[in-house]
Scaffold this motif. Structure first.
Motif, PDB file in Angstrom:
ATOM      1  N   ASP A 151      -5.882   9.159  -1.102  1.00 54.53           N
ATOM      2  CA  ASP A 151      -4.547   9.755  -1.064  1.00 54.53           C
ATOM      3  C   ASP A 151      -4.541  11.195  -1.575  1.00 54.53           C
ATOM      4  O   ASP A 151      -3.579  11.928  -1.351  1.00 54.53           O
TER       5      ASP A 151
ATOM      6  N   HIS B 189      -7.526  -0.960  -3.590  1.00 50.07           N
ATOM      7  CA  HIS B 189      -7.251   0.473  -3.604  1.00 50.07           C
ATOM      8  C   HIS B 189      -6.635   0.800  -4.961  1.00 50.07           C
ATOM      9  O   HIS B 189      -5.751   0.066  -5.435  1.00 50.07           O
TER      10      HIS B 189
ATOM     11  N   ARG C 277      -5.324   4.021  -7.898  1.00 48.27           N
ATOM     12  CA  ARG C 277      -4.994   5.411  -8.250  1.00 48.27           C
ATOM     13  C   ARG C 277      -4.821   5.469  -9.765  1.00 48.27           C
ATOM     14  O   ARG C 277      -4.364   4.500 -10.388  1.00 48.27           O
TER      15      ARG C 277
ATOM     16  N   ARG D 279       0.836  -1.212   0.000  1.00 50.65           N
ATOM     17  CA  ARG D 279       0.000   0.000   0.000  1.00 50.65           C
ATOM     18  C   ARG D 279       0.866   1.255   0.000  1.00 50.65           C
ATOM     19  O   ARG D 279       0.507   2.272  -0.610  1.00 50.65           O
ATOM     20  N   SER D 280       2.024   1.186   0.663  1.00 49.65           N
ATOM     21  CA  SER D 280       2.895   2.365   0.737  1.00 49.65           C
ATOM     22  C   SER D 280       3.392   2.787  -0.643  1.00 49.65           C
ATOM     23  O   SER D 280       3.565   3.978  -0.910  1.00 49.65           O
TER      24      SER D 280
ATOM     25  N   ALA E 233       0.699   4.718  -2.169  1.00 45.29           N
ATOM     26  CA  ALA E 233       0.480   6.004  -1.491  1.00 45.29           C
ATOM     27  C   ALA E 233       1.448   7.080  -1.975  1.00 45.29           C
ATOM     28  O   ALA E 233       1.131   8.269  -1.937  1.00 45.29           O
ATOM     29  N   GLU E 234       2.625   6.665  -2.440  1.00 44.28           N
ATOM     30  CA  GLU E 234       3.660   7.632  -2.822  1.00 44.28           C
ATOM     31  C   GLU E 234       3.672   7.790  -4.336  1.00 44.28           C
ATOM     32  O   GLU E 234       4.478   7.163  -5.031  1.00 44.28           O
TER      33      GLU E 234
END
Length: 295
Positions: free
Chosen positions: A264, A218, A220, A181-182, A185-186
């Protein structure tokens, strides 16, 4: 004889995939775009600055559907027309239903015919679109490497259970899955390099994914080809991802998936993807809300 320009149409602002105007993905909606040419539609989309604005006009001959509930729809980002946009479809359907009641709509898009149903659930309107016939396509190693370089990702950060593919359900998206997940997130990428790469493969967004559980993901979506760094809730990509996950056996042929997107960015939204074993098309549903003019 002097021709008179059409008056400026009413331009509505709605968010899709959230009941909170500050969540989900905002879209422009023009329920009557009669008389607007391509340049005028693009100018309105650019003025609003949302990832897409939808424009409704009269349906083509023979489309079918209920009288007064069938339309041609075109979608413009601030920089270009796109063949299909899921969140603007949901926003348009909810805007229409608030004025004319829930029920069925039939939309002729550049990608094909898209039925939409709006129903009231728990005091909120929920729109469900049915995608065009989807497809899942292989992508070459060189293309994957260029996408990763533009993103600043390493191959070792990808989830091996999710092989990269181009997925289509009205628009083309490259699916890349992070193992953590990190990593998702970035998000900090080379805007111009990724845009140039995406144009070579006719991609609308990248669908970046992390799997939380069996049916919860999740996501993006970088959208530099539309002049937007990131799309907060992407219905077309959700439909494409549903087709991808089913085709690769990541989920069952009959499944309901939850895609969480936008957190995010500070605009959380939720997209529901429904897969049916007896129908190749993918259903994407979500709520929506009008955005107050002052915001």
């Amino acid at each position: 004889m002097t021709s008179h320009p059409h008056p400026r149409p009413e331009i509505l602002r709605y968010t899709a995939f959230s009941t909170d105007p500050a969540g989900g993905n905002p879209a422009g909606v023009v329920l009557d775009a009669t008389g607007l040419d391509d340049a005028a539609q693009l100018a309105i989309a650019a003025e609003l600055g949302y990832s897409e604005t939808a424009f409704l006009t009269a349906p083509p001959e023979g489309l079918g559907g209920e009288p007064g509930r069938a339309f041609t729809v075109r979608y413009f980002s601030p920089q270009a027309e796109v063949p299909f946009c899921g969140h603007a479809t949901v926003a348009t359907a909810i805007a229409f239903a608030e004025r004319h009641g829930p029920g069925d709509l039939l939309l002729a898009t550049r990608a094909g015919t898209v039925p939409v149903t709006v129903a009231e659930e728990g005091g909120a309107l929920r729109a469900t679109l049915t995608s065009v016939e989807p497809a899942v396509l292989d992508v070459g190693d060189d293309d994957i490497d260029e996408a990763l370089r533009a993103l600043g990702w390493q191959r070792s950060e990808l989830d091996p259970a999710f092989p990269p593919r181009i997925a289509y359900a009205g628009a083309r998206h490259l699916v890349l899955a992070a193992s953590a997940r990190s990593r998702l997130a970035e998000l900090s990428y080379d805007f111009d390099r990724l845009a140039a790469f995406m144009r070579t493969l006719d991609l609308t967004t990248l669908q970046l994914v992390w799997r939380e559980s069996g049916t919860v993901f999740h996501v993006r979506d970088p959208f530099p080809v539309g002049g937007v760094v990131e799309d907060p809730a992407t219905g077309a990509a959700a439909a494409a991802f549903g087709a991808y996950a089913r085709e690769l056996g990541i989920v069952a042929a009959d499944a309901v998936l939850t895609l969480r997107q936008g957190a995010d960015m500070g605009r959380p939204g939720e997209l529901t993807v429904t897969l049916r074993a007896d129908d190749a098309r993918v259903r994407v549903s979500g709520t929506g809300a009008r955005i107050p003019e002052s915001s």
